[in-house]
Enzyme design. Structure first.
Site, PDB file in Angstrom:
ATOM      1  CG  ASP A  65      -1.918  -1.085   1.245  1.00 26.76           C
ATOM      2  OD1 ASP A  65      -2.366  -1.464   0.150  1.00 26.76           O
ATOM      3  OD2 ASP A  65      -2.266  -1.573   2.329  1.00 26.76           O
ATOM      4  CG  ASP A  87     -11.414  -1.708  -0.757  1.00 25.88           C
ATOM      5  OD1 ASP A  87     -10.689  -2.714  -0.871  1.00 25.88           O
ATOM      6  OD2 ASP A  87     -11.061  -0.558  -1.092  1.00 25.88           O
TER       7      ASP A  87
END
Length: 254
Positions: free
Chosen positions: A11, A130
Protein backbone atom coordinates in the site's frame (compact mmCIF):
# COMPACT_ATOMS: atom_id res chain seq x y z
CA UNK A 1 -4.60 -29.65 -7.58
CA UNK A 2 -4.63 -25.90 -8.27
CA UNK A 3 -1.67 -24.07 -6.76
CA UNK A 4 -2.58 -21.40 -4.21
CA UNK A 5 -0.78 -18.06 -4.33
CA UNK A 6 0.82 -15.91 -1.63
CA UNK A 7 0.80 -12.22 -2.52
CA UNK A 8 2.48 -9.44 -0.52
CA UNK A 9 0.64 -6.13 -0.82
CA UNK A 10 2.39 -2.79 -0.96
CA UNK A 11 0.00 0.00 0.00
CA UNK A 12 1.64 3.20 -1.17
CA UNK A 13 1.29 6.91 -0.68
CA UNK A 14 3.84 9.59 -1.49
CA UNK A 15 6.08 6.87 -3.00
CA UNK A 16 6.41 5.04 0.33
CA UNK A 17 4.85 1.80 1.53
CA UNK A 18 2.53 2.29 4.49
CA UNK A 19 0.29 0.04 6.54
CA UNK A 20 -2.71 0.93 8.65
CA UNK A 21 -5.60 -0.69 10.48
CA UNK A 22 -9.05 -0.64 8.87
CA UNK A 23 -7.74 1.85 6.28
CA UNK A 24 -6.56 4.44 8.87
CA UNK A 25 -3.60 5.11 11.24
CA UNK A 26 -0.87 4.44 8.68
CA UNK A 27 2.79 3.89 9.48
CA UNK A 28 5.81 3.84 7.20
CA UNK A 29 6.88 0.36 6.02
CA UNK A 30 9.72 1.25 3.65
CA UNK A 31 10.72 1.70 0.02
CA UNK A 32 8.43 -0.13 -2.44
CA UNK A 33 11.17 -1.15 -4.87
CA UNK A 34 13.38 -2.55 -2.11
CA UNK A 35 10.48 -4.52 -0.66
CA UNK A 36 9.43 -5.79 -4.08
CA UNK A 37 12.93 -7.17 -4.74
CA UNK A 38 12.93 -8.84 -1.31
CA UNK A 39 9.62 -10.60 -1.92
CA UNK A 40 10.64 -11.67 -5.40
CA UNK A 41 13.77 -13.30 -3.95
CA UNK A 42 11.82 -14.98 -1.14
CA UNK A 43 9.40 -16.77 -3.44
CA UNK A 44 6.26 -14.63 -3.50
CA UNK A 45 3.96 -15.69 -6.31
CA UNK A 46 2.89 -12.17 -7.23
CA UNK A 47 2.92 -8.63 -5.88
CA UNK A 48 0.12 -6.12 -5.54
CA UNK A 49 0.76 -2.37 -5.54
CA UNK A 50 -2.09 -0.12 -4.37
CA UNK A 51 -1.73 3.66 -4.44
CA UNK A 52 -4.24 4.11 -1.63
CA UNK A 53 -4.59 7.90 -1.79
CA UNK A 54 -4.61 8.46 -5.56
CA UNK A 55 -8.41 8.55 -5.67
CA UNK A 56 -9.03 10.65 -2.57
CA UNK A 57 -6.29 13.11 -3.62
CA UNK A 58 -7.64 13.10 -7.19
CA UNK A 59 -4.22 12.55 -8.75
CA UNK A 60 -2.56 10.08 -11.15
CA UNK A 61 -0.95 6.93 -9.80
CA UNK A 62 2.76 6.92 -8.91
CA UNK A 63 3.90 5.74 -12.34
CA UNK A 64 7.63 6.12 -11.65
CA UNK A 65 7.47 3.55 -8.86
CA UNK A 66 5.79 1.08 -11.20
CA UNK A 67 8.46 1.56 -13.86
CA UNK A 68 11.35 1.14 -11.42
CA UNK A 69 9.81 -1.96 -9.86
CA UNK A 70 9.18 -3.65 -13.20
CA UNK A 71 12.90 -3.46 -13.93
CA UNK A 72 13.83 -5.19 -10.68
CA UNK A 73 11.48 -8.17 -10.34
CA UNK A 74 10.59 -11.28 -12.31
CA UNK A 75 7.22 -12.21 -10.79
CA UNK A 76 3.88 -10.78 -11.99
CA UNK A 77 2.52 -7.71 -10.28
CA UNK A 78 -0.72 -5.80 -10.35
CA UNK A 79 -1.20 -2.11 -9.75
CA UNK A 80 -4.22 -0.14 -8.63
CA UNK A 81 -5.31 3.22 -7.32
CA UNK A 82 -6.96 6.08 -9.14
CA UNK A 83 -7.67 4.15 -12.36
CA UNK A 84 -10.41 6.06 -14.18
CA UNK A 85 -10.00 5.24 -17.88
CA UNK A 86 -8.53 2.94 -20.52
CA UNK A 87 -5.72 5.48 -20.88
CA UNK A 88 -4.83 5.09 -17.20
CA UNK A 89 -4.73 1.33 -17.57
CA UNK A 90 -2.65 1.53 -20.73
CA UNK A 91 -0.04 3.67 -18.97
CA UNK A 92 0.24 1.22 -16.09
CA UNK A 93 0.63 -1.78 -18.40
CA UNK A 94 3.21 0.02 -20.52
CA UNK A 95 5.14 0.86 -17.36
CA UNK A 96 5.55 -2.87 -16.75
CA UNK A 97 2.58 -4.06 -14.68
CA UNK A 98 0.92 -7.36 -15.63
CA UNK A 99 -2.52 -6.51 -14.26
CA UNK A 100 -4.41 -3.39 -13.25
CA UNK A 101 -6.98 -3.26 -10.48
CA UNK A 102 -10.02 -0.99 -10.60
CA UNK A 103 -12.14 0.04 -7.66
CA UNK A 104 -13.87 3.40 -7.21
CA UNK A 105 -13.70 4.27 -10.91
CA UNK A 106 -15.46 1.03 -11.81
CA UNK A 107 -18.21 1.51 -9.23
CA UNK A 108 -18.92 5.00 -10.55
CA UNK A 109 -18.65 3.93 -14.20
CA UNK A 110 -19.16 0.14 -14.43
CA UNK A 111 -18.55 0.21 -18.19
CA UNK A 112 -14.89 0.89 -17.35
CA UNK A 113 -14.57 -2.85 -16.68
CA UNK A 114 -16.05 -3.73 -20.07
CA UNK A 115 -13.85 -1.21 -21.85
CA UNK A 116 -10.63 -2.36 -20.19
CA UNK A 117 -11.41 -6.06 -20.63
CA UNK A 118 -12.21 -5.53 -24.31
CA UNK A 119 -9.05 -3.51 -24.85
CA UNK A 120 -6.52 -5.58 -22.89
CA UNK A 121 -8.19 -8.89 -21.99
CA UNK A 122 -9.93 -10.02 -18.81
CA UNK A 123 -6.66 -11.48 -17.50
CA UNK A 124 -5.38 -7.92 -17.05
CA UNK A 125 -8.42 -6.61 -15.16
CA UNK A 126 -8.64 -7.12 -11.40
CA UNK A 127 -11.67 -5.91 -9.49
CA UNK A 128 -10.49 -4.45 -6.19
CA UNK A 129 -13.50 -4.85 -3.90
CA UNK A 130 -13.37 -3.29 -0.43
CA UNK A 131 -16.22 -4.71 1.64
CA UNK A 132 -17.61 -3.92 5.07
CA UNK A 133 -20.27 -5.83 6.96
CA UNK A 134 -23.40 -3.74 7.55
CA UNK A 135 -25.75 -6.50 8.73
CA UNK A 136 -25.63 -10.27 9.30
CA UNK A 137 -24.48 -11.91 6.04
CA UNK A 138 -24.62 -8.52 4.27
CA UNK A 139 -21.50 -6.72 3.10
CA UNK A 140 -21.49 -3.48 1.14
CA UNK A 141 -18.89 -2.13 -1.26
CA UNK A 142 -16.98 0.87 0.07
CA UNK A 143 -15.16 3.29 -2.24
CA UNK A 144 -12.83 6.31 -2.02
CA UNK A 145 -10.26 4.45 0.04
CA UNK A 146 -12.88 2.72 2.16
CA UNK A 147 -14.47 5.99 3.31
CA UNK A 148 -17.81 5.90 1.44
CA UNK A 149 -20.54 3.28 1.38
CA UNK A 150 -21.56 2.78 -2.25
CA UNK A 151 -24.80 1.06 -1.22
CA UNK A 152 -23.90 -1.88 -3.45
CA UNK A 153 -24.00 -5.43 -2.17
CA UNK A 154 -20.50 -6.92 -2.33
CA UNK A 155 -21.89 -10.22 -3.67
CA UNK A 156 -23.99 -8.55 -6.34
CA UNK A 157 -21.16 -6.26 -7.41
CA UNK A 158 -18.76 -9.20 -7.67
CA UNK A 159 -21.21 -10.97 -9.97
CA UNK A 160 -21.79 -7.90 -12.15
CA UNK A 161 -18.10 -7.04 -12.41
CA UNK A 162 -17.12 -10.53 -13.53
CA UNK A 163 -19.95 -10.57 -16.05
CA UNK A 164 -18.53 -7.31 -17.39
CA UNK A 165 -15.10 -8.87 -17.80
CA UNK A 166 -13.10 -8.69 -14.56
CA UNK A 167 -10.81 -11.70 -14.55
CA UNK A 168 -9.98 -11.74 -10.84
CA UNK A 169 -11.21 -10.20 -7.59
CA UNK A 170 -9.05 -8.72 -4.86
CA UNK A 171 -11.46 -8.96 -1.94
CA UNK A 172 -10.56 -6.89 1.12
CA UNK A 173 -12.48 -7.05 4.38
CA UNK A 174 -12.33 -3.55 5.86
CA UNK A 175 -13.50 -4.96 9.20
CA UNK A 176 -10.50 -7.30 9.40
CA UNK A 177 -7.89 -5.14 7.66
CA UNK A 178 -4.73 -4.80 9.74
CA UNK A 179 -6.26 -6.51 12.79
CA UNK A 180 -4.34 -9.79 12.40
CA UNK A 181 -7.40 -11.59 13.76
CA UNK A 182 -7.93 -13.76 10.70
CA UNK A 183 -9.48 -13.34 7.28
CA UNK A 184 -13.25 -12.94 6.93
CA UNK A 185 -13.91 -16.54 5.95
CA UNK A 186 -17.65 -16.15 5.44
CA UNK A 187 -17.28 -13.15 3.14
CA UNK A 188 -14.53 -14.85 1.16
CA UNK A 189 -16.48 -18.08 0.82
CA UNK A 190 -19.67 -16.29 -0.26
CA UNK A 191 -17.91 -14.29 -2.99
CA UNK A 192 -15.88 -17.29 -4.13
CA UNK A 193 -19.03 -19.35 -4.60
CA UNK A 194 -20.85 -16.52 -6.38
CA UNK A 195 -18.36 -16.08 -9.23
CA UNK A 196 -16.16 -18.16 -11.52
CA UNK A 197 -12.93 -16.16 -11.30
CA UNK A 198 -10.05 -16.41 -8.80
CA UNK A 199 -10.50 -14.69 -5.44
CA UNK A 200 -7.60 -13.04 -3.62
CA UNK A 201 -8.45 -12.81 0.08
CA UNK A 202 -7.20 -9.73 1.89
CA UNK A 203 -7.53 -8.29 5.37
CA UNK A 204 -6.80 -9.92 8.71
CA UNK A 205 -4.02 -12.44 8.15
CA UNK A 206 -2.11 -12.77 11.43
CA UNK A 207 -0.91 -16.37 11.71
CA UNK A 208 0.04 -19.23 9.44
CA UNK A 209 -3.21 -20.96 10.39
CA UNK A 210 -5.18 -17.93 9.15
CA UNK A 211 -3.78 -18.57 5.67
CA UNK A 212 -4.54 -22.27 5.88
CA UNK A 213 -8.10 -21.46 6.93
CA UNK A 214 -8.73 -18.98 4.14
CA UNK A 215 -7.66 -21.55 1.56
CA UNK A 216 -9.49 -24.53 3.04
CA UNK A 217 -12.53 -22.89 4.68
CA UNK A 218 -12.72 -19.59 2.83
CA UNK A 219 -12.16 -21.24 -0.56
CA UNK A 220 -9.79 -18.48 -1.70
CA UNK A 221 -7.43 -18.93 -4.63
CA UNK A 222 -4.80 -16.57 -3.24
CA UNK A 223 -4.11 -14.76 0.02
CA UNK A 224 -2.66 -11.31 0.42
CA UNK A 225 -0.91 -9.75 3.40
CA UNK A 226 1.12 -6.67 4.15
CA UNK A 227 2.43 -5.88 7.64
CA UNK A 228 3.12 -9.53 8.47
CA UNK A 229 5.68 -9.58 5.69
CA UNK A 230 6.82 -5.95 5.83
CA UNK A 231 7.78 -6.10 9.50
CA UNK A 232 9.29 -9.60 9.34
CA UNK A 233 6.65 -11.25 11.52
CA UNK A 234 6.30 -14.08 9.03
CA UNK A 235 8.44 -15.12 6.08
CA UNK A 236 7.07 -16.40 2.79
CA UNK A 237 9.23 -19.58 2.78
CA UNK A 238 8.09 -20.39 6.32
CA UNK A 239 4.46 -19.85 5.40
CA UNK A 240 4.67 -21.95 2.25
CA UNK A 241 6.30 -24.82 4.12
CA UNK A 242 3.48 -24.76 6.67
CA UNK A 243 0.79 -24.68 3.98
CA UNK A 244 2.35 -27.56 2.08
CA UNK A 245 2.47 -29.63 5.28
CA UNK A 246 -1.23 -28.80 5.73
CA UNK A 247 -2.11 -30.20 2.32
CA UNK A 248 -2.33 -26.93 0.41
CA UNK A 249 -0.64 -26.94 -2.99
CA UNK A 250 1.81 -24.04 -3.27
CA UNK A 251 4.69 -23.15 -5.54
CA UNK A 252 7.93 -23.99 -3.75
CA UNK A 253 9.62 -20.95 -2.23
CA UNK A 254 13.18 -20.22 -3.29
Amino acid sequence: MITKRIIPCLDMTKAKVVKGIQFINFRDAGDPVVLAKKYDAEGADELTFLDITATTENRPILLDVVTRTAKEITIPFSVGGGIRSISDMRMILRAGADKVSVNTGAVIHPSLINDCANAFGSQCVVLSLDAKQIAPRRWNVFINGGTKDSGLSAIDWAKEATERGAGEILLTSIDQDGTKKGFDLELTRQVSRAVNVPIIASGGGGTKKDFLDVFTKGEADAALAASLFHFNELSIPELKTYLAQGGVSVREAI
